[in-house]
Design a protein around this motif. Structure first.
Motif, PDB file in Angstrom:
ATOM      1  N   ALA A   1       0.823  -1.210   0.000  1.00 36.23           N
ATOM      2  CA  ALA A   1       0.000   0.000   0.000  1.00 36.23           C
ATOM      3  C   ALA A   1       0.860   1.264   0.000  1.00 36.23           C
ATOM      4  O   ALA A   1       0.617   2.207  -0.767  1.00 36.23           O
ATOM      5  CB  ALA A   1      -0.933  -0.007   1.215  1.00 36.23           C
ATOM      6  N   TRP A   2       1.876   1.291   0.858  1.00 36.07           N
ATOM      7  CA  TRP A   2       2.723   2.486   0.928  1.00 36.07           C
ATOM      8  C   TRP A   2       3.625   2.618  -0.294  1.00 36.07           C
ATOM      9  O   TRP A   2       3.956   3.740  -0.708  1.00 36.07           O
ATOM     10  CB  TRP A   2       3.543   2.471   2.214  1.00 36.07           C
ATOM     11  N   LEU A   3       4.010   1.494  -0.890  1.00 33.14           N
ATOM     12  CA  LEU A   3       4.767   1.575  -2.139  1.00 33.14           C
ATOM     13  C   LEU A   3       3.874   2.137  -3.237  1.00 33.14           C
ATOM     14  O   LEU A   3       4.304   2.979  -4.037  1.00 33.14           O
ATOM     15  CB  LEU A   3       5.291   0.198  -2.532  1.00 33.14           C
ATOM     16  N   TRP A   4       2.606   1.680  -3.290  1.00 39.13           N
ATOM     17  CA  TRP A   4       1.668   2.202  -4.277  1.00 39.13           C
ATOM     18  C   TRP A   4       1.513   3.714  -4.106  1.00 39.13           C
ATOM     19  O   TRP A   4       1.508   4.465  -5.088  1.00 39.13           O
ATOM     20  CB  TRP A   4       0.303   1.532  -4.116  1.00 39.13           C
ATOM     21  N   ARG A   5       1.408   4.152  -2.848  1.00 38.16           N
ATOM     22  CA  ARG A   5       1.217   5.588  -2.613  1.00 38.16           C
ATOM     23  C   ARG A   5       2.426   6.389  -3.064  1.00 38.16           C
ATOM     24  O   ARG A   5       2.283   7.507  -3.609  1.00 38.16           O
ATOM     25  CB  ARG A   5       0.932   5.841  -1.124  1.00 38.16           C
ATOM     26  N   SER A   6       3.615   5.865  -2.857  1.00 35.78           N
ATOM     27  CA  SER A   6       4.806   6.601  -3.289  1.00 35.78           C
ATOM     28  C   SER A   6       4.872   6.688  -4.813  1.00 35.78           C
ATOM     29  O   SER A   6       5.274   7.714  -5.379  1.00 35.78           O
ATOM     30  CB  SER A   6       6.077   5.942  -2.743  1.00 35.78           C
ATOM     31  N   ARG A   7       4.442   5.631  -5.490  1.00 36.70           N
ATOM     32  CA  ARG A   7       4.421   5.651  -6.950  1.00 36.70           C
ATOM     33  C   ARG A   7       3.340   6.588  -7.471  1.00 36.70           C
ATOM     34  O   ARG A   7       3.522   7.259  -8.500  1.00 36.70           O
ATOM     35  CB  ARG A   7       4.219   4.231  -7.481  1.00 36.70           C
ATOM     36  N   ALA A   8       2.220   6.643  -6.769  1.00 35.50           N
ATOM     37  CA  ALA A   8       1.164   7.583  -7.154  1.00 35.50           C
ATOM     38  C   ALA A   8       1.659   9.018  -7.044  1.00 35.50           C
ATOM     39  O   ALA A   8       1.334   9.874  -7.868  1.00 35.50           O
ATOM     40  CB  ALA A   8      -0.071   7.372  -6.277  1.00 35.50           C
TER      41      ALA A   8
ATOM     42  N   GLN B   1      -4.197   6.430 -20.268  1.00 33.77           N
ATOM     43  CA  GLN B   1      -3.298   6.872 -19.212  1.00 33.77           C
ATOM     44  C   GLN B   1      -3.574   8.322 -18.812  1.00 33.77           C
ATOM     45  O   GLN B   1      -3.434   8.695 -17.648  1.00 33.77           O
ATOM     46  CB  GLN B   1      -1.839   6.705 -19.651  1.00 33.77           C
ATOM     47  N   CYS B   2      -3.987   9.133 -19.784  1.00 33.39           N
ATOM     48  CA  CYS B   2      -4.347  10.515 -19.461  1.00 33.39           C
ATOM     49  C   CYS B   2      -5.496  10.543 -18.465  1.00 33.39           C
ATOM     50  O   CYS B   2      -5.484  11.314 -17.495  1.00 33.39           O
ATOM     51  CB  CYS B   2      -4.758  11.256 -20.740  1.00 33.39           C
ATOM     52  N   LYS B   3      -6.498   9.708 -18.722  1.00 32.05           N
ATOM     53  CA  LYS B   3      -7.662   9.667 -17.850  1.00 32.05           C
ATOM     54  C   LYS B   3      -7.258   9.219 -16.445  1.00 32.05           C
ATOM     55  O   LYS B   3      -7.720   9.776 -15.447  1.00 32.05           O
ATOM     56  CB  LYS B   3      -8.714   8.725 -18.432  1.00 32.05           C
ATOM     57  N   MET B   4      -6.383   8.203 -16.378  1.00 31.85           N
ATOM     58  CA  MET B   4      -5.955   7.688 -15.079  1.00 31.85           C
ATOM     59  C   MET B   4      -5.203   8.762 -14.293  1.00 31.85           C
ATOM     60  O   MET B   4      -5.467   8.982 -13.109  1.00 31.85           O
ATOM     61  CB  MET B   4      -5.061   6.464 -15.270  1.00 31.85           C
ATOM     62  N   ILE B   5      -4.275   9.447 -14.965  1.00 30.67           N
ATOM     63  CA  ILE B   5      -3.470  10.455 -14.276  1.00 30.67           C
ATOM     64  C   ILE B   5      -4.328  11.649 -13.890  1.00 30.67           C
ATOM     65  O   ILE B   5      -4.178  12.229 -12.805  1.00 30.67           O
ATOM     66  CB  ILE B   5      -2.289  10.889 -15.165  1.00 30.67           C
ATOM     67  N   ALA B   6      -5.266  12.033 -14.770  1.00 28.29           N
ATOM     68  CA  ALA B   6      -6.130  13.177 -14.476  1.00 28.29           C
ATOM     69  C   ALA B   6      -7.004  12.916 -13.264  1.00 28.29           C
ATOM     70  O   ALA B   6      -7.323  13.838 -12.498  1.00 28.29           O
ATOM     71  CB  ALA B   6      -6.991  13.503 -15.690  1.00 28.29           C
ATOM     72  N   ASN B   7      -7.402  11.662 -13.053  1.00 29.91           N
ATOM     73  CA  ASN B   7      -8.279  11.305 -11.936  1.00 29.91           C
ATOM     74  C   ASN B   7      -7.509  10.773 -10.727  1.00 29.91           C
ATOM     75  O   ASN B   7      -8.091  10.122  -9.856  1.00 29.91           O
ATOM     76  CB  ASN B   7      -9.301  10.252 -12.386  1.00 29.91           C
ATOM     77  N   LEU B   8      -6.214  11.058 -10.663  1.00 32.61           N
ATOM     78  CA  LEU B   8      -5.360  10.435  -9.653  1.00 32.61           C
ATOM     79  C   LEU B   8      -5.750  10.818  -8.230  1.00 32.61           C
ATOM     80  O   LEU B   8      -5.692   9.987  -7.315  1.00 32.61           O
ATOM     81  CB  LEU B   8      -3.899  10.789  -9.918  1.00 32.61           C
ATOM     82  N   HIS B   9      -6.173  12.058  -8.032  1.00 34.54           N
ATOM     83  CA  HIS B   9      -6.558  12.469  -6.672  1.00 34.54           C
ATOM     84  C   HIS B   9      -7.750  11.659  -6.176  1.00 34.54           C
ATOM     85  O   HIS B   9      -7.799  11.269  -5.003  1.00 34.54           O
ATOM     86  CB  HIS B   9      -6.878  13.965  -6.638  1.00 34.54           C
ATOM     87  N   GLU B  10      -8.707  11.394  -7.063  1.00 32.84           N
ATOM     88  CA  GLU B  10      -9.855  10.578  -6.684  1.00 32.84           C
ATOM     89  C   GLU B  10      -9.428   9.146  -6.379  1.00 32.84           C
ATOM     90  O   GLU B  10      -9.943   8.524  -5.437  1.00 32.84           O
ATOM     91  CB  GLU B  10     -10.905  10.587  -7.797  1.00 32.84           C
ATOM     92  N   THR B  11      -8.492   8.641  -7.180  1.00 36.75           N
ATOM     93  CA  THR B  11      -7.998   7.284  -6.950  1.00 36.75           C
ATOM     94  C   THR B  11      -7.260   7.183  -5.620  1.00 36.75           C
ATOM     95  O   THR B  11      -7.403   6.203  -4.881  1.00 36.75           O
ATOM     96  CB  THR B  11      -7.055   6.852  -8.094  1.00 36.75           C
ATOM     97  N   ILE B  12      -6.474   8.204  -5.294  1.00 38.86           N
ATOM     98  CA  ILE B  12      -5.748   8.221  -4.022  1.00 38.86           C
ATOM     99  C   ILE B  12      -6.731   8.252  -2.855  1.00 38.86           C
ATOM    100  O   ILE B  12      -6.528   7.564  -1.845  1.00 38.86           O
ATOM    101  CB  ILE B  12      -4.785   9.426  -3.975  1.00 38.86           C
ATOM    102  N   ALA B  13      -7.795   9.023  -2.983  1.00 37.78           N
ATOM    103  CA  ALA B  13      -8.796   9.082  -1.915  1.00 37.78           C
ATOM    104  C   ALA B  13      -9.442   7.718  -1.701  1.00 37.78           C
ATOM    105  O   ALA B  13      -9.664   7.292  -0.563  1.00 37.78           O
ATOM    106  CB  ALA B  13      -9.860  10.128  -2.258  1.00 37.78           C
ATOM    107  N   LEU B  14      -9.741   7.018  -2.803  1.00 43.61           N
ATOM    108  CA  LEU B  14     -10.314   5.679  -2.700  1.00 43.61           C
ATOM    109  C   LEU B  14      -9.307   4.715  -2.082  1.00 43.61           C
ATOM    110  O   LEU B  14      -9.653   3.884  -1.235  1.00 43.61           O
ATOM    111  CB  LEU B  14     -10.739   5.182  -4.078  1.00 43.61           C
ATOM    112  N   ALA B  15      -8.033   4.832  -2.498  1.00 44.99           N
ATOM    113  CA  ALA B  15      -6.988   3.972  -1.942  1.00 44.99           C
ATOM    114  C   ALA B  15      -6.821   4.208  -0.447  1.00 44.99           C
ATOM    115  O   ALA B  15      -6.615   3.263   0.322  1.00 44.99           O
ATOM    116  CB  ALA B  15      -5.666   4.228  -2.669  1.00 44.99           C
ATOM    117  N   ALA B  16      -6.897   5.472  -0.028  1.00 44.68           N
ATOM    118  CA  ALA B  16      -6.776   5.785   1.397  1.00 44.68           C
ATOM    119  C   ALA B  16      -7.899   5.137   2.187  1.00 44.68           C
ATOM    120  O   ALA B  16      -7.682   4.589   3.281  1.00 44.68           O
ATOM    121  CB  ALA B  16      -6.778   7.298   1.607  1.00 44.68           C
ATOM    122  N   GLN B  17      -9.108   5.184   1.626  1.00 45.40           N
ATOM    123  CA  GLN B  17     -10.246   4.564   2.300  1.00 45.40           C
ATOM    124  C   GLN B  17     -10.051   3.057   2.418  1.00 45.40           C
ATOM    125  O   GLN B  17     -10.270   2.463   3.481  1.00 45.40           O
ATOM    126  CB  GLN B  17     -11.532   4.860   1.530  1.00 45.40           C
TER     127      GLN B  17
END
Length: 328
Positions: free
Chosen positions: A171-178, A217-233
């Protein structure tokens, strides 16, 4: 796919034999101790007894061969250990910075009670003391390694705790890559703005597509903050992080105080991962990569110990632990 992934996770991680873990920790300890000596020399902290330090370095090299650690050390590690004192290069210092991996391996061997949070370091001196290798001037290496000949070693964790520890590492490795992707996104947007003079009008996805990045990939990177919020949850639900702050992984930080304030009275706060400065972000990345390397190697997911490729490792689980389905 969900059923297959859950079934594999239920089986639990299978670790290498304890003696292999012990051999790897012994090699790492020699490299880390040598790095400490070289770092002191680089900072001018070696004192006047340079001859004494040189003898210590020679004793470490001799211990490597006498205890057959040269069979288990990587070619890079052997090259670093046989180099004369004060001749290390910059790449040697970077390779030798794996106190966190050593800590995880010692935890797997039952020589550490717990793994610190992913924004705190293992205490190097405690690690070296608890292994017992250096307490007797390197003469204890063979005894230390042979003590793990039996597979019936005392472990401080069960299968579920091991799975959670490995999942936390993922999880923390994923967050650092994000975070690295967030940095890339901001850089690309600045390049687009500089080239076009457009600072507001275009959508984020449009700015990312300008450098010919694929649409998906553009869509994924553009929505990264939302993905991080979901990952945090997800991480919080699974026990991988202690707190969510601002829709992000919470990171404990000491508040800067006047030097007159005693250490025990200084305050701390939990802040979002994304709010950290570059130095702290790099520190957390190195902690995550080093610990994950240890879990990946110990579980046999990689054949060779290769710190140079720690940032390229795939998840230990079939799917990153953040996104694996929960068992009913």
């Amino acid at each position: 796919m969900a059923f297959r992934t859950t079934a594999i996770l239920r089986q639990g991680l299978k670790l290498r034999p304890p003696i292999e873990l012990a051999q790897r920790t012994a090699c790492l300890e020699l490299v880390i101790i040598r790095r400490s000596l070289e770092t002191d020399a680089l900072k001018g902290l070696c004192g006047e007894d340079i001859v004494g330090v040189e003898k210590t370095v020679e004793a470490m090299t001799t211990a490597m061969y006498e205890n057959r650690l040269d069979v288990y050390a990587t070619s890079v590690e052997k090259s670093m250990l046989v180099k004369p004192y004060r001749t290390w290069e910059s790449s040697d210092y970077a390779y030798g910075d794996h106190c966190e991996a050593l800590g995880v391996l010692l935890w797997l061997l039952g020589r550490q009670q717990a793994i610190p949070t992913y924004y705190s370091n293992f205490n190097l001196y405690r690690l070296l003391h608890d292994s017992g290798i250096v307490a007797h001037g390197f003469s204890n290496i063979e005894k230390y390694v042979n003590s793990f000949m039996s597979s019936q070693i005392h472990q401080t964790f069960d299968k579920q705790q091991l799975q959670r520890a490995a999942g936390t590492s993922e999880a923390w490795l994923w967050r650092s890559r994000a975070q690295a992707l967030l940095g890339l996104r901001d850089k690309l947007c600045r390049i687009y703005s500089n080239l076009t003079g457009d600072t507001q009008d275009s959508s984020l996805e449009a700015k990312l597509r300008a450098p010919n990045i694929p649409h998906s990939q553009c869509k994924m990177i553009a929505n990264l903050h939302e993905t991080i919020a979901l990952a945090a949850q997800r991480a919080h639900e699974k026990g991988f992080i202690g707190e969510i702050v601002g829709g992000d992984f919470g990171v404990g930080m000491d508040i800067k105080e006047n030097n007159a304030v005693p250490a025990e009275q200084r305050r701390s706060a939990t802040v979002p991962y994304s709010s950290l400065d570059p130095d702290h972000l790099d520190s957390l990345r190195r902690i995550a990569e080093s610990r994950f390397l240890a879990f990946a190697w110990a579980s046999g997911k990689i054949d060779k110990w290769c710190p140079e490729k720690a940032g390229e490792l795939a998840p230990i689980n079939p799917v990153n632990a953040l996104w694996t389905p929960d068992e009913n």
